[in-house]
Design an enzyme around this catalytic site. Structure first.
Site, PDB file in Angstrom:
ATOM      1  N   ARG A  79       0.834  -1.202   0.000  1.00 50.26           N
ATOM      2  CA  ARG A  79       0.000   0.000   0.000  1.00 50.26           C
ATOM      3  C   ARG A  79       0.873   1.259   0.000  1.00 50.26           C
ATOM      4  O   ARG A  79       0.550   2.248  -0.669  1.00 50.26           O
ATOM      5  CB  ARG A  79      -0.942  -0.021   1.191  1.00 50.26           C
ATOM      6  CG  ARG A  79      -1.911  -1.221   1.132  1.00 50.26           C
ATOM      7  CD  ARG A  79      -2.969  -1.173   2.193  1.00 50.26           C
ATOM      8  NE  ARG A  79      -3.826  -0.023   2.025  1.00 50.26           N
ATOM      9  CZ  ARG A  79      -4.691   0.365   2.949  1.00 50.26           C
ATOM     10  NH1 ARG A  79      -4.771  -0.309   4.085  1.00 50.26           N
ATOM     11  NH2 ARG A  79      -5.441   1.420   2.778  1.00 50.26           N
TER      12      ARG A  79
ATOM     13  N   ALA B 299     -17.326  11.521  -5.496  1.00 55.58           N
ATOM     14  CA  ALA B 299     -16.713  12.611  -4.719  1.00 55.58           C
ATOM     15  C   ALA B 299     -16.160  13.713  -5.618  1.00 55.58           C
ATOM     16  O   ALA B 299     -16.306  14.908  -5.310  1.00 55.58           O
ATOM     17  CB  ALA B 299     -15.605  12.043  -3.837  1.00 55.58           C
TER      18      ALA B 299
ATOM     19  N   HIS C 141      -6.659   7.496  12.044  1.00 51.16           N
ATOM     20  CA  HIS C 141      -6.251   6.085  11.940  1.00 51.16           C
ATOM     21  C   HIS C 141      -4.783   5.937  11.560  1.00 51.16           C
ATOM     22  O   HIS C 141      -4.346   4.858  11.133  1.00 51.16           O
ATOM     23  CB  HIS C 141      -7.131   5.346  10.915  1.00 51.16           C
ATOM     24  CG  HIS C 141      -8.540   5.188  11.357  1.00 51.16           C
ATOM     25  ND1 HIS C 141      -9.566   4.839  10.490  1.00 51.16           N
ATOM     26  CD2 HIS C 141      -9.138   5.341  12.567  1.00 51.16           C
ATOM     27  CE1 HIS C 141     -10.709   4.783  11.161  1.00 51.16           C
ATOM     28  NE2 HIS C 141     -10.483   5.085  12.411  1.00 51.16           N
TER      29      HIS C 141
HETATM   30  N1  APR Z   1     -17.108   8.899  -4.331  1.00 52.80           N
HETATM   31  C1  APR Z   1     -17.777   8.997  -3.132  1.00 52.80           C
HETATM   32  N2  APR Z   1     -17.968   7.944  -2.277  1.00 52.80           N
HETATM   33  C2  APR Z   1     -17.485   6.758  -2.687  1.00 52.80           C
HETATM   34  C3  APR Z   1     -16.797   6.583  -3.926  1.00 52.80           C
HETATM   35  C4  APR Z   1     -16.620   7.723  -4.758  1.00 52.80           C
HETATM   36  N3  APR Z   1     -15.989   7.652  -5.934  1.00 52.80           N
HETATM   37  N4  APR Z   1     -16.443   5.254  -4.042  1.00 52.80           N
HETATM   38  C5  APR Z   1     -16.909   4.643  -2.919  1.00 52.80           C
HETATM   39  N5  APR Z   1     -17.540   5.530  -2.110  1.00 52.80           N
HETATM   40  C6  APR Z   1     -18.171   5.295  -0.798  1.00 52.80           C
HETATM   41  C7  APR Z   1     -18.830   3.937  -0.675  1.00 52.80           C
HETATM   42  O1  APR Z   1     -20.175   3.994  -1.102  1.00 52.80           O
HETATM   43  C8  APR Z   1     -18.709   3.662   0.824  1.00 52.80           C
HETATM   44  O2  APR Z   1     -19.856   4.172   1.503  1.00 52.80           O
HETATM   45  O3  APR Z   1     -17.131   5.315   0.155  1.00 52.80           O
HETATM   46  C9  APR Z   1     -17.472   4.471   1.254  1.00 52.80           C
HETATM   47  C10 APR Z   1     -16.248   3.614   1.590  1.00 52.80           C
HETATM   48  O4  APR Z   1     -16.565   2.858   2.728  1.00 52.80           O
HETATM   49  P1  APR Z   1     -15.483   1.835   3.362  1.00 52.80           P
HETATM   50  O5  APR Z   1     -14.866   1.055   2.288  1.00 52.80           O
HETATM   51  O6  APR Z   1     -16.202   1.139   4.466  1.00 52.80           O
HETATM   52  O7  APR Z   1     -14.337   2.812   3.922  1.00 52.80           O
HETATM   53  P2  APR Z   1     -14.341   3.694   5.243  1.00 52.80           P
HETATM   54  O8  APR Z   1     -15.714   4.107   5.637  1.00 52.80           O
HETATM   55  O9  APR Z   1     -13.354   4.764   5.051  1.00 52.80           O
HETATM   56  O10 APR Z   1     -13.767   2.647   6.329  1.00 52.80           O
HETATM   57  C11 APR Z   1     -13.593   3.097   7.653  1.00 52.80           C
HETATM   58  O11 APR Z   1     -12.621   0.987   8.271  1.00 52.80           O
HETATM   59  O12 APR Z   1     -11.382  -0.671   7.354  1.00 52.80           O
HETATM   60  C12 APR Z   1     -11.356   0.327   8.306  1.00 52.80           C
HETATM   61  O13 APR Z   1      -9.604   1.641   9.208  1.00 52.80           O
HETATM   62  C13 APR Z   1     -10.286   1.357   8.019  1.00 52.80           C
HETATM   63  O14 APR Z   1     -10.427   3.765   7.927  1.00 52.80           O
HETATM   64  C14 APR Z   1     -11.082   2.570   7.562  1.00 52.80           C
HETATM   65  C15 APR Z   1     -12.405   2.390   8.283  1.00 52.80           C
END
Ligand code: APR
Length: 246
Positions: A59, A220, A109
């Site tokens: 990563r 986004a 994080h």
């Molecule tokens: N634009 C906007 N939103 C998006 C896009 C995009 N192009 N692509 C994906 N998403 C949204 C998805 O719909 C989802 O709701 O981003 C979100 C990503 O969610 P996760 O994969 O669960 O990531 P996150 O919420 O940051 O995870 C939180 O979990 O795994 C742990 O520590 C890790 O910081 C992370 C935490």
């Protein structure tokens, strides 16, 4: 849009998706390919540090090939153009907010470009691979270095500052996060309790979507710049030049 005096922004993996960094829980997300218990828990690190180093080394190297996108850049513009108090809290361990120019930024994080010595607790900027032979630059211990990322079951960083900002904010915006992981998923409720207006910008409704006063769904790179433009326009109290007299 009404005038605000104190803004807290929370971002998640979705804001970096269009820069080419996988999210965690989307259909082909990171946790659909790797068991988080093996690479993102202290227990997994104790069992197999080599596997964990390999996961984050990949990563870290991947960051060299990616650039901030229009959403990261819009938040840097907001920080620069907003004259109230501002805090950007990210769950992301990448460096794309910094690369876009954000400064009032907090990595709750941790960061993949940093390492932590489990022996003396010193932290270091670290852009090379970490291995079981990596040596702490302070206590010189070998084999106790780990990526400076908060794993499941560990306390996020700088929660006092985050709590203070949420308690005093009048606008809370959540961007690109699924709302599955606490304490970040609970920030919207904290902000609401403080009387803040709450906004969700995401590809789809998150777990906590019903808690937000306002939501815009889409990519986004499309919805964040538009939202920032509206927000900054609303903060400008110079009277509109109705007479065109310049
Ligand atoms: N634009 C906007 N939103 C998006 C896009 C995009 N192009 N692509 C994906 N998403 C949204 C998805 O719909 C989802 O709701 O981003 C979100 C990503 O969610 P996760 O994969 O669960 O990531 P996150 O919420 O940051 O995870 C939180 O979990 O795994 C742990 O520590 C890790 O910081 C992370 C935490």
């Amino acid at each position: 849009m009404r005038k605000f005096s104190s803004i807290v922004i929370l971002t998640g993996a979705g804001i970096s998706a269009e820069s080419g960094i996988d999210t965690f829980r989307d259909s082909n997300g990171i946790w659909s390919k790797v068991d988080y218990r093996e690479v993102a828990t202290p227990e997994g690190f104790a069992r197999n540090p080599g596997k964990v180093h390999a996961f984050y080394n990949k990563r870290r190297r991947g960051l060299r090939a990616v650039r901030p996108n229009a959403a990261h850049e819009a938040l840097a513009r907001l920080e620069a153009g907003f004259d109230g108090s501002f805090l950007l809290v990210t769950q992301n361990i990448d460096n794309l907010h910094e690369a876009a120019g954000s400064r009032k930024l907090l990595h709750m994080h941790g960061e993949v470009n940093a390492a932590l010595c489990q022996c003396c607790s010193m932290r270091w900027p670290w852009t090379e691979d970490l291995t079981i032979n990596s040596q702490c630059r302070w206590c010189k211990t070998t084999g106790q270095m780990r990526v400076d990322v908060v794993w499941f079951g560990e306390m996020p960083y700088r929660m006092d500052e985050i709590d203070a900002a949420l308690t005093n904010c009048d606008l809370f915006v959540s961007i690109g996060t699924s709302g599955n992981v606490y304490p970040a998923a609970g920030f919207v409720e904290q902000a609401k309790l403080a009387g803040a207006h709450t906004v969700e910008l995401n590809l789809e409704p998150s777990e906590g979507y019903s808690l937000f006063d306002e939501a815009v769904y889409g990519r986004a790179t499309e919805v964040v710049p538009l939202f920032v433009e509206r927000l900054l326009a609303g903060q400008d109290d110079t009277p509109a030049d109705k007479c065109g007299t310049g």
